[in-house]
Design an enzyme around this catalytic site. Structure first.
Site, mmCIF file in Angstrom:
data_model
loop_
_atom_site.group_PDB
_atom_site.id
_atom_site.type_symbol
_atom_site.label_atom_id
_atom_site.label_comp_id
_atom_site.label_asym_id
_atom_site.label_seq_id
_atom_site.Cartn_x
_atom_site.Cartn_y
_atom_site.Cartn_z
ATOM 1 N N GLY A 26 0.853 -1.082 0.024
ATOM 2 C CA GLY A 26 -0.004 -0.264 -0.074
ATOM 3 C C GLY A 26 0.847 1.263 0.008
ATOM 4 N N GLN A 28 2.841 2.877 1.898
ATOM 5 C CA GLN A 28 4.506 2.670 2.186
ATOM 6 C C GLN A 28 5.005 1.359 1.482
ATOM 7 O OE1 GLN A 28 6.682 4.606 3.853
ATOM 8 N NE2 GLN A 28 5.418 6.208 4.457
ATOM 9 N N GLN A 86 -2.262 -5.828 11.985
ATOM 10 C CA GLN A 86 -0.917 -6.572 12.158
ATOM 11 C C GLN A 86 -0.717 -7.534 12.920
ATOM 12 O OE1 GLN A 86 2.160 -3.658 12.870
ATOM 13 N NE2 GLN A 86 1.827 -2.507 10.962
ATOM 14 N N HIS A 108 6.077 1.934 12.282
ATOM 15 C CA HIS A 108 5.281 2.503 13.600
ATOM 16 C C HIS A 108 5.335 1.423 14.748
ATOM 17 C CE1 HIS A 108 2.947 4.777 15.854
ATOM 18 N NE2 HIS A 108 1.505 4.305 15.662
ATOM 19 N N GLY A 134 4.336 7.427 1.203
ATOM 20 C CA GLY A 134 5.016 6.435 0.443
ATOM 21 C C GLY A 134 5.316 6.971 -1.071
ATOM 22 N N ASP A 191 3.912 10.132 18.106
ATOM 23 C CA ASP A 191 3.301 9.936 16.704
ATOM 24 C C ASP A 191 1.640 10.155 17.096
ATOM 25 O OD1 ASP A 191 3.464 9.012 13.847
ATOM 26 O OD2 ASP A 191 1.927 7.936 14.689
ATOM 27 N N GLU A 195 -0.778 13.237 16.158
ATOM 28 C CA GLU A 195 -2.072 12.789 15.548
ATOM 29 C C GLU A 195 -3.048 13.456 15.969
ATOM 30 O OE1 GLU A 195 -0.449 8.802 13.140
ATOM 31 O OE2 GLU A 195 -1.840 8.837 15.008
ATOM 32 N N SER A 252 1.075 39.186 5.780
ATOM 33 C CA SER A 252 1.104 40.758 6.121
ATOM 34 C C SER A 252 1.209 41.079 7.576
ATOM 35 C CB SER A 252 -0.371 41.286 5.651
ATOM 36 O OG SER A 252 -1.472 40.457 6.486
#
Length: 328
Positions: A26, A28, A86, A108, A134, A191, A195, A252
């Site tokens: 996918g 990565q 996973q 991760h 990726g 991480d 997020e 500005s």
């Protein structure tokens, strides 16, 4: 100061002759596999037998095998599938084929840090986490550049875990830009915090709250959309390329004055206290437990929130306005 590794700090021979299995093709996975192949390393892709990515990987010139076969053949196994999938894939397809001296790699640290995957003590466990999507990892590599990455070693069974991890980082082009040493704990907790507090949670709630404030005050939704969402990219791009001070130097004086005098009225001491509470939930594992249980309950609350958020008025206005901007 963090330890940073570059090309000259790496010995690619540390993993030459080792077979690398990239599990997943996918966001990565496709970048890692193609970059490793182009770096002259021995790489195979592991996918479920019914994965639609099989033909794509084959057309990219990669050898594709079922996950269990790829893992069985490999010396190094990089798991690049969604965090929630996973543990199941590891238990069913990867763990049975692990051999002494193998290396298990992640992009991760969630599942290792929160003990959803507990590898045997006779393998190396490392992380290589590119700090970019990726498509950028791949395109930067092809241009002769690279995307910075984080490297961490959780378990060093062979005594060569860091050398192997750095050689892998070299293979995907990360050492061209620099690889920062960290830990699974630090990467995971920062991480999640980033997020939740800034990148996703904080930003989306700030956008919606500002949009609602203007619309409730009688301003046109289209104008509110442009001011509170559309122009955000300009500011973020400036911050990313020039830093906060560099951004302020390019807007500005009126905008800069409003930034420095009003920003702290939005991010108050109460907001900072809530940030600390969110960090505490991450550090103690309370958030991880909540998310793991949500997945075990078939994501009922998650899907309800998804539908509710997708129905927010800013989404309808944005969809209509984006159709006018063909360049997006």
């Amino acid at each position: 100061m963090a330890k940073v590794y570059y090309e000259n700090d790496v010995n690619p021979d540390a993993i030459r002759g080792e077979k690398i299995a990239v599990i997943g093709y996918g966001n990565q996975g496709h970048a890692h596999a193609q970059n490793l192949k182009d770096s002259g390393l021995d790489v195979i892709v592991g996918l479920r037998r019914d994965d639609p990515g099989i033909e794509t990987a084959k057309s990219d010139g990669l050898n594709v095998l079922p996950i269990e076969e790829a893992s069985e053949q490999a010396d190094m196994i990089m798991i690049l599938i969604p965090d929630d999938r996973q543990p199941g894939v590891y238990d069913e397809f990867i763990k049975p084929g692990l051999k002494e001296g193998n290396a298990l790699l992640f992009a991760h640290g969630f599942n290792i840090h929160y003990n959803q995957i507990v590898p045997p003590d006779y393998i190396d466990v490392m992380m290589i986490a590119p700090k970019g999507p990726g498509v950028i990892v791949r395109e930067s590599y092809k241009e002769g550049n690279g995307v910075p990455a984080l490297v961490a070693v959780e378990q060093d069974s062979t005594g060569r875990a860091l050398d192997r991890a750095l050689a892998y980082a070299w293979g995907i082009g990360a050492t061209r830009a620099g690889v920062i040493q960290t830990t699974f704990k630090e990467e995971t907790e920062t991480d999640l915090f980033g997020e939740q507090v800034v990148l996703c949670g904080g930003t989306t709630e700030l956008i919606k709250a500002a949009f609602e404030t203007l619309v409730e005050a009688g301003y046109q939704p289209e104008v509110a959309y442009f001011e509170c969402l559309h122009e955000l990219k300009l500011i973020v791009d400036l911050i990313q390329s020039e830093g906060i001070s560099g951004m302020r130097a390019r807007i500005s004086d009126t905008a800069e004055y409003g930034d420095m005098t009003r920003g702290k009225r939005i991010i108050t001491s109460a907001t900072r206290q809530e940030m600390k509470r969110i960090l505490d939930e991450i550090q103690t594992g309370a958030f991880a437990t909540e998310w793991i249980l949500e997945n075990k309950a078939n994501r009922a609350s998650f899907e309800t929130m998804r539908k509710k958020e997708a129905a927010h008025p800013i989404e309808e206005v944005g969809k209509r306005l984006r159709s006018m901007m063909k360049w997006l």
